[in-house]
Design a protein around this motif. Structure first.
Motif, PDB file in Angstrom:
ATOM      1  N   LYS A 144     -12.863   5.467  15.910  1.00 27.03           N
ATOM      2  CA  LYS A 144     -11.946   4.715  16.752  1.00 27.03           C
ATOM      3  C   LYS A 144     -11.768   5.448  18.081  1.00 27.03           C
ATOM      4  CE  LYS A 144     -11.041   1.530  13.675  1.00 27.03           C
ATOM      5  NZ  LYS A 144     -11.457   0.125  13.877  1.00 27.03           N
ATOM      6  N   ILE A 145     -12.216   4.802  19.184  1.00 28.34           N
ATOM      7  CA  ILE A 145     -12.146   5.445  20.498  1.00 28.34           C
ATOM      8  C   ILE A 145     -12.260   4.379  21.584  1.00 28.34           C
ATOM      9  CG2 ILE A 145     -14.630   5.859  20.480  1.00 28.34           C
ATOM     10  CD1 ILE A 145     -14.213   8.336  22.138  1.00 28.34           C
ATOM     11  N   ASP A 146     -11.572   4.581  22.699  1.00 34.33           N
ATOM     12  CA  ASP A 146     -11.714   3.711  23.867  1.00 34.33           C
ATOM     13  C   ASP A 146     -12.946   4.169  24.642  1.00 34.33           C
ATOM     14  OD1 ASP A 146     -11.545   2.157  26.088  1.00 34.33           O
ATOM     15  OD2 ASP A 146      -9.661   2.994  26.838  1.00 34.33           O
ATOM     16  N   LEU A 147     -14.021   3.360  24.597  1.00 31.72           N
ATOM     17  CA  LEU A 147     -15.312   3.769  25.141  1.00 31.72           C
ATOM     18  C   LEU A 147     -15.447   3.530  26.640  1.00 31.72           C
ATOM     19  CD1 LEU A 147     -17.545   2.426  22.255  1.00 31.72           C
ATOM     20  CD2 LEU A 147     -17.229   4.822  22.857  1.00 31.72           C
ATOM     21  N   THR A 148     -14.480   2.936  27.255  1.00 34.40           N
ATOM     22  CA  THR A 148     -14.627   2.579  28.672  1.00 34.40           C
ATOM     23  C   THR A 148     -14.738   3.800  29.573  1.00 34.40           C
ATOM     24  OG1 THR A 148     -12.218   2.418  28.840  1.00 34.40           O
ATOM     25  CG2 THR A 148     -13.447   0.377  28.402  1.00 34.40           C
ATOM     26  N   HIS A 149     -14.201   4.946  29.136  1.00 36.57           N
ATOM     27  CA  HIS A 149     -14.246   6.161  29.959  1.00 36.57           C
ATOM     28  C   HIS A 149     -15.140   7.241  29.346  1.00 36.57           C
ATOM     29  CE1 HIS A 149     -11.111   4.498  32.450  1.00 36.57           C
ATOM     30  NE2 HIS A 149     -10.307   4.355  31.405  1.00 36.57           N
ATOM     31  N   VAL A 150     -16.042   6.859  28.422  1.00 37.50           N
ATOM     32  CA  VAL A 150     -16.881   7.834  27.728  1.00 37.50           C
ATOM     33  C   VAL A 150     -18.237   7.956  28.424  1.00 37.50           C
ATOM     34  CG1 VAL A 150     -18.080   8.377  25.586  1.00 37.50           C
ATOM     35  CG2 VAL A 150     -15.749   7.501  25.515  1.00 37.50           C
ATOM     36  N   ASN A 151     -18.581   9.183  28.813  1.00 38.55           N
ATOM     37  CA  ASN A 151     -19.889   9.460  29.417  1.00 38.55           C
ATOM     38  C   ASN A 151     -20.870  10.049  28.414  1.00 38.55           C
ATOM     39  OD1 ASN A 151     -18.952   8.714  32.013  1.00 38.55           O
ATOM     40  ND2 ASN A 151     -18.005  10.723  32.257  1.00 38.55           N
ATOM     41  N   ASP A 152     -20.359  10.829  27.474  1.00 40.27           N
ATOM     42  CA  ASP A 152     -21.196  11.552  26.511  1.00 40.27           C
ATOM     43  C   ASP A 152     -20.498  11.497  25.154  1.00 40.27           C
ATOM     44  OD1 ASP A 152     -22.756  13.269  25.029  1.00 40.27           O
ATOM     45  OD2 ASP A 152     -22.918  14.786  26.601  1.00 40.27           O
ATOM     46  N   ILE A 153     -21.212  11.016  24.127  1.00 37.64           N
ATOM     47  CA  ILE A 153     -20.602  10.867  22.796  1.00 37.64           C
ATOM     48  C   ILE A 153     -21.387  11.618  21.727  1.00 37.64           C
ATOM     49  CG2 ILE A 153     -21.835   8.791  22.025  1.00 37.64           C
ATOM     50  CD1 ILE A 153     -19.082   7.694  21.158  1.00 37.64           C
ATOM     51  N   ASN A 154     -22.247  12.565  22.144  1.00 40.00           N
ATOM     52  CA  ASN A 154     -23.075  13.285  21.183  1.00 40.00           C
ATOM     53  C   ASN A 154     -22.278  14.196  20.255  1.00 40.00           C
ATOM     54  OD1 ASN A 154     -26.002  12.642  21.609  1.00 40.00           O
ATOM     55  ND2 ASN A 154     -25.438  13.138  23.706  1.00 40.00           N
ATOM     56  N   GLY A 155     -21.007  14.423  20.575  1.00 40.76           N
ATOM     57  CA  GLY A 155     -20.180  15.263  19.709  1.00 40.76           C
ATOM     58  C   GLY A 155     -20.000  14.703  18.312  1.00 40.76           C
ATOM     59  N   ILE A 156     -20.300  13.400  18.089  1.00 39.92           N
ATOM     60  CA  ILE A 156     -20.101  12.779  16.769  1.00 39.92           C
ATOM     61  C   ILE A 156     -21.245  13.077  15.812  1.00 39.92           C
ATOM     62  CG2 ILE A 156     -18.718  10.935  17.751  1.00 39.92           C
ATOM     63  CD1 ILE A 156     -21.180   9.097  17.475  1.00 39.92           C
TER      64      ILE A 156
END
Length: 646
Positions: free
Chosen positions: A557-569
């Motif tokens: 669950k995350i607001d993706l509109t301000h996400v540049n990098d999501i590799n932490g998952i």
């Protein structure tokens, strides 16, 4: 009573009267209302010493489930343990642990619990079929099953629960390849001081009997075999996992003879190695060493945790050196050639050409010597020819440099790709080959420094950065120096220390280096809970505008509109990922480390992410933007994946 409250009460009564009219209800409602019993027995699935397991139909949900009930004398003596097993199962929510559906007391006053009905065979039955040539599975396929068992046990350990009866019979393989660890009847919750069940004598049977045997002879640990149940720990399960690996390698259980003899062999550590008992199997030495380490007599000599055990198995499967090997230069070279055939071909061709040139030179020298001995009068000519050959020798180094320059661009590209895709160990292998061919190649030294940092080899990384031409005030060097001073050269760091490192690198704005840490094998020991805590920390560090990140079951669950990098998952075990609203600036190789079943890619730059999908073996559905997707890229995606457009 207020007038407003009275109105609400009257409205509620009208609603109740409406829904209570059975004549208006449908067939399902009538069926549920008239059902006297929830579970209707169909057939018996099996019996143990304590309980009977039936296949029943759940009249409420309409599905078939497995129902466990106590039998005979056990109803009076073992109901508490039976209920405790059910409670433990209910706490363990993991893809490789059989889930519990219901727990209660039936119409006869007997306790019961229901769980998922697994249609398939036990791991023991599978091994028996392979042994008798009734089915065929490669050793790697069996090890992949074993890795999933390790995942389940590691998760249970993260919840402070030990199984204490791990064996092939308690592992179920469904018809669709699902691997489930079952029968938690002997499990112990380390957080409960009174969870130890009193010890008793050992039966002359290999069947686990409730109240008599705390484990199965051959698979139980030495501390269990001694009757020292209070000493059982995570290492007890690690021993049992080693015993399962023993059976995978040899198709025999550890130990021979009666129960008493097997227990004596377990307590003394005097059992026959798998390579001796099954010499015809050609068991790899490294796998036997892994097995025997897990089955060490002293708990201190076993693996520290299941993650370390699993890492050695996965390293073997992927062609990397394991912790039980003395991996010197020749071993590392052998594994490198095996893993990277394209690079190997380039390097071997270069070596062949170099050796050929050297052989030509040596042959010329010998010819000159023979001519000198045969004719003294030709000494001056021989001397002149020797000088000429000396010039050839000098030119051999030029030839070596020429070979390196021809293959080097491809090698540099492969190294950079490995760094950008966060393939840490592959990148280190390639970078080392590059600097061996050309010690002055600064780009390869810098790439090697990045990868060494991700393995916490900060002193080595500083040296590589210097050889790569970085100035002393470079942020990478400053961050490595801070970490070297902080940890004084230690490479095995705990969870809190790892979080300190990523925060330190974030303070230097080295956000891409944080991804190198995320994909590092040094983090593979983290539990699922720690992985998710790490992911929340990293995603917020790399995306300053993101305020809230949380995991709900297998979803993010995350607001993706301000996400540049999501590799932490990476490695957070989520099964669904919706990136439709994301505006990612970074590729997401993290996909390869997730058991995704469904993914939706962003309408912006989806083609950069499509190549990673083919490495996601669990993927069932992918949603892509119709307008911006290059459909030529989809031909490499397995046909089993359903591609849909939005």
């Amino acid at each position: 009573m207020s007038e407003k409250f009275q109105v609400k009460r009257n409205l509620g009564k009208v609603f109740d009267d409406a829904v209570s009219d059975d004549k208006l209800a449908g067939d399902l409602y009538q069926q549920l209302k008239s059902s006297s019993y929830r579970y209707i027995a169909k057939t018996e699935l099996g019996q143990g010493a304590m309980k009977t397991v039936l296949q029943v139909t759940d009249e409420i949900t309409g599905r078939d489930v497995a129902k466990a009930t106590l039998k005979g004398q056990a109803k009076r003596d073992s109901s508490e343990r039976f209920l405790r097993e059910a409670r433990i199962c209910a706490r363990l929510e993991h893809p490789n642990i059989v889930p519990l559906h219901d727990l209660g007391i039936d119409e006869n006053g007997d306790v019961f619990f229901t769980m998922k009905l697994v249609e398939g065979i036990s791991f023991q039955d599978m091994l028996n079929e392979i042994k008798t040539n009734k089915s065929s599975h490669s050793s790697n396929e069996l090890l992949e099953i074993f890795v999933k068992v390790c995942d389940a046990v590691a998760y249970a350990h993260s919840q402070q629960i030990i199984h204490l009866d791990l064996k092939p019979d308690n592992i179920q393989i469904s018809h669709f390849g699902e691997v489930l660890v079952c029968d938690w009847g002997l499990a112990r919750d380390l957080r409960e001081k009174n969870s130890i069940i009193e010890d008793a004598i050992v039966s002359e049977s290999f069947v686990t009997q409730d109240g008599l045997v705390r484990g199965t002879p051959g698979y139980m640990s030495p501390e269990q075999a001694r009757g020292a149940i209070s000493e059982s720990s995570f290492q007890s399960d690690i021993y049992s996992l080693g015993a399962i690996l023993y059976t995978i390698l040899s198709f025999e259980r550890p130990g021979k003879g009666s129960v008493k003899e097997v227990l004596e062999q377990t307590v003394s550590g005097n059992f026959t190695p798998p390579s001796t008992i099954a010499s015809e199997q050609n068991i790899p030495t490294v796998l036997e060493a892994i097995c025997l380490k897990a089955m060490a007599l002293d708990t201190k000599d076993r693996y520290a945790n299941v993650a370390q055990f699993k890492n050695d198995i996965t390293s073997y499967l992927r062609g990397f050196a394991t912790s039980v090997e003395n991996s010197g230069f020749l071993m590392q070279l052998k594994l490198l050639l095996k893993r990277n055939k394209i690079v190997s071909s380039v390097v071997l061709m270069s070596i062949f050409i170099l050796l050929s040139a050297t052989s030509v030179f040596l042959a010329s020298i010998k010819k000159s010597e023979r001519e000198a001995k045969l004719a003294a009068k030709q000494a001056k000519e021989a001397e002149a020819e020797a000088k000429e050959n000396l010039v050839k020798w000098q030119k051999t180094n030029e030839l070596k440099n020429l070979i390196a320059s021809e293959s080097m661009p491809q090698l540099i590209t492969l190294t950079r790709n490995a760094v950008e895709d966060y393939e840490v160990l592959k990148g280190i292998d390639l970078a080392k080959v590059a600097v061996e061919l050309d010690k002055g190649l600064q780009t390869a030294h810098r790439d090697l420094g990045y990868l060494q940092s991700s393995l916490f080899e900060f002193e080595a990384s500083i040296n590589s950065y210097n050889l790569g031409g970085m100035p002393p005030n470079n942020r990478h060097i400053l961050a490595s120096v801070d970490c070297l001073v902080k940890f004084k050269g230690r490479k095995d760091l705990n969870f809190e220390e790892i979080l300190w490192i990523v925060r330190k690198y974030a303070s230097y704005h080295l956000y891409n280096m944080i991804n190198e840490f995320t994909f590092s094998p040094k983090l593979h020991f983290l539990t699922l809970e720690q992985r998710r805590q790490y992911a929340i920390e990293v995603v917020k560090l790399q995306n300053s505008k993101v305020k809230e990140v949380k995991f709900e079951g297998s979803k993010l669950k995350i607001d993706l509109t301000h996400v540049n990098d999501i590799n932490g998952i990476y490695r957070t075990e989520i099964t669904e990922l919706d990136l439709k609203e994301a505006n990612l600036r970074k590729n997401i190789p993290a996909i390869r480390g997730l058991p995704l079943k469904k993914i939706t890619l962003s309408a912006k730059h989806p083609n950069r992410q499509i190549p990673y999908l083919k490495n996601c073996k669990t993927l069932e559905e992918v949603y892509l933007p119709e307008k911006t997707t290059n459909k030529e890229l989809l031909k490499d995606i397995p046909s089993s994946i359903k591609v849909k457009f939005y």
